[in-house]
Design an enzyme around this catalytic site. Sequence first.
Site, PDB file in Angstrom:
ATOM      1  CE  LYS A   1      -6.892  -8.954  -1.058  1.00 52.03           C
ATOM      2  NZ  LYS A   1      -7.014  -8.285   0.214  1.00 52.03           N
TER       3      LYS A   1
ATOM      4  CE  LYS B   1     -14.353  -4.668   3.222  1.00 46.68           C
ATOM      5  NZ  LYS B   1     -13.059  -4.457   3.819  1.00 46.68           N
TER       6      LYS B   1
ATOM      7  CE  LYS C   1      -4.393  -1.616   1.700  1.00 44.06           C
ATOM      8  NZ  LYS C   1      -5.440  -1.557   2.691  1.00 44.06           N
TER       9      LYS C   1
HETATM   10  P1  TYM Z   1     -10.854  -6.558   5.480  1.00 47.89           P
HETATM   11  O1  TYM Z   1     -11.905  -5.573   5.827  1.00 47.89           O
HETATM   12  O2  TYM Z   1      -9.938  -6.228   4.350  1.00 47.89           O
HETATM   13  O3  TYM Z   1     -11.510  -7.949   5.134  1.00 47.89           O
HETATM   14  C1  TYM Z   1     -12.420  -8.607   5.994  1.00 47.89           C
HETATM   15  C2  TYM Z   1     -12.197 -10.098   5.922  1.00 47.89           C
HETATM   16  O4  TYM Z   1     -12.390 -10.563   4.583  1.00 47.89           O
HETATM   17  C3  TYM Z   1     -11.258 -11.342   4.182  1.00 47.89           C
HETATM   18  N1  TYM Z   1     -11.061 -11.156   2.733  1.00 47.89           N
HETATM   19  C4  TYM Z   1     -11.001 -12.157   1.851  1.00 47.89           C
HETATM   20  N2  TYM Z   1     -11.099 -13.487   1.996  1.00 47.89           N
HETATM   21  C5  TYM Z   1     -11.010 -14.242   0.874  1.00 47.89           C
HETATM   22  N3  TYM Z   1     -10.842 -13.725  -0.378  1.00 47.89           N
HETATM   23  C6  TYM Z   1     -10.730 -12.386  -0.561  1.00 47.89           C
HETATM   24  N4  TYM Z   1     -10.585 -11.902  -1.793  1.00 47.89           N
HETATM   25  C7  TYM Z   1     -10.818 -11.537   0.584  1.00 47.89           C
HETATM   26  N5  TYM Z   1     -10.764 -10.197   0.753  1.00 47.89           N
HETATM   27  C8  TYM Z   1     -10.896  -9.981   2.082  1.00 47.89           C
HETATM   28  C9  TYM Z   1     -10.098 -10.757   4.986  1.00 47.89           C
HETATM   29  O5  TYM Z   1      -9.030 -11.680   5.068  1.00 47.89           O
HETATM   30  C10 TYM Z   1     -10.762 -10.500   6.316  1.00 47.89           C
HETATM   31  O6  TYM Z   1     -10.810 -11.671   7.103  1.00 47.89           O
HETATM   32  N6  TYM Z   1      -7.284  -5.876   8.908  1.00 47.89           N
HETATM   33  C11 TYM Z   1      -8.558  -6.528   8.652  1.00 47.89           C
HETATM   34  C12 TYM Z   1      -9.641  -6.119   9.638  1.00 47.89           C
HETATM   35  C13 TYM Z   1      -9.290  -6.269  11.090  1.00 47.89           C
HETATM   36  C14 TYM Z   1      -9.218  -7.500  11.803  1.00 47.89           C
HETATM   37  C15 TYM Z   1      -8.928  -7.128  13.156  1.00 47.89           C
HETATM   38  C16 TYM Z   1      -9.381  -8.835  11.442  1.00 47.89           C
HETATM   39  C17 TYM Z   1      -9.020  -5.250  11.977  1.00 47.89           C
HETATM   40  N7  TYM Z   1      -8.825  -5.767  13.223  1.00 47.89           N
HETATM   41  C18 TYM Z   1      -8.755  -8.098  14.149  1.00 47.89           C
HETATM   42  C19 TYM Z   1      -9.214  -9.807  12.456  1.00 47.89           C
HETATM   43  C20 TYM Z   1      -8.918  -9.426  13.773  1.00 47.89           C
HETATM   44  C21 TYM Z   1      -9.031  -6.143   7.263  1.00 47.89           C
HETATM   45  O7  TYM Z   1      -8.644  -5.134   6.728  1.00 47.89           O
HETATM   46  O8  TYM Z   1     -10.017  -6.939   6.779  1.00 47.89           O
END
Ligand code: TYM
Length: 333
Positions: free
Chosen positions: A194, A197, A113
């Site tokens: 991947k 969002k 990023k």
């Molecule tokens: P975020 O918001 O990017 O994504 C949320 C969850 O979706 C999963 N994910 C995917 N899984 C499979 N294929 C994909 N293409 C895909 N895109 C996203 C992510 O792996 C995630 O599980 N940093 C984290 C949010 C967070 C968090 C936490 C997670 C903040 N604090 C504490 C666990 C524990 C994030 O940006 O997720």
Amino acid sequence: MSLSRVFSGIQPSGDVQLGNYLGAIKGWVDRQDEKDNFFCIVDLHALTVYQDPNNLNHQIKSLAAILFAAGLDPAKCSVFIQSHVKEHSELCWLLNCITPIGWLERMTQYKDKSSGQESVSTGLLDYPVLMASDILLYDAVEVPVGDDQKQHVELARDICQRFNNIYGDTFALPEPVIPNIGARVMGFDNPLIKMSKSYSHIRGHAIRIIDTEDEILRTVKRAVTDSGNEIKFSDNPDNAGVNNLLGIYKVITGESTKDVESNFINSRGYGDLKIKVAEVIIEELQPIRKRYRDLMENPDHLDKLLSEGAEKARSLAEKKMEIVKNKIGLVSR
Ligand code: TYM
């Protein structure tokens, strides 16, 4: 017997897409009966890149509605907004003070990023420490996430161990829980990247959870595949598009690899595969979309659910922070 504590989070930084659902949310819903669940809308994490204030406000509420519509039951899960429990930020500061910067600079997501940017926020670098705070604050032992978050959960483990070594046993050691299939759903427009969002506004990239039947059908029909016609899972990089479609089919239907492939033995090429995949996605997402619309029409109810979720989370977080401050030597109020 006490249930094992689960924590996970999702950012309100764009439209929730199929990867978020299959890689994370679906698993949270499926296992909510067996666990002590905390699911967090991580609004503070979303701020590491600029968010339009009016849009952010809507995205947070919309994400909450999606989580409940997907099946998270408020009787079994605390679903809440991160900034409603101020201890997340407070613990983040304390953990910052024991986390070497080098650990953060090595994070793949930070490198991706920040590369090519003239200036990046301190928040972007510090993002995994806030994530560690989210998890450690609740002594969560299981963190169900997609593959892309594994490195961040591993860092949370390192921070946990470092704190416990310095100040004595304080936090439970968390484990990432990654689904066998669905952990990395790829973009329909490019099966080598991947699904994200951040790109869900790009035509043909993602299916959003709240897409209509027509939109879903159109996106899947346009999915990039190779020029072959064999419908099988394969390690051949040319097969990435077909693998992605079969993987989505497999995780939604719950069928074995063999059974999934046998559905397509007599198919007439990728067109048939795409139609069948679109059908299972539509069947899975349409009830969610309907419940989502109902929830969005009842904002008071949604606010109430979120405030109850925050209250449960806060009661644990406040107690934990007292313990943490004590260990460090801060003076109680
Ligand atoms: P975020 O918001 O990017 O994504 C949320 C969850 O979706 C999963 N994910 C995917 N899984 C499979 N294929 C994909 N293409 C895909 N895109 C996203 C992510 O792996 C995630 O599980 N940093 C984290 C949010 C967070 C968090 C936490 C997670 C903040 N604090 C504490 C666990 C524990 C994030 O940006 O997720």
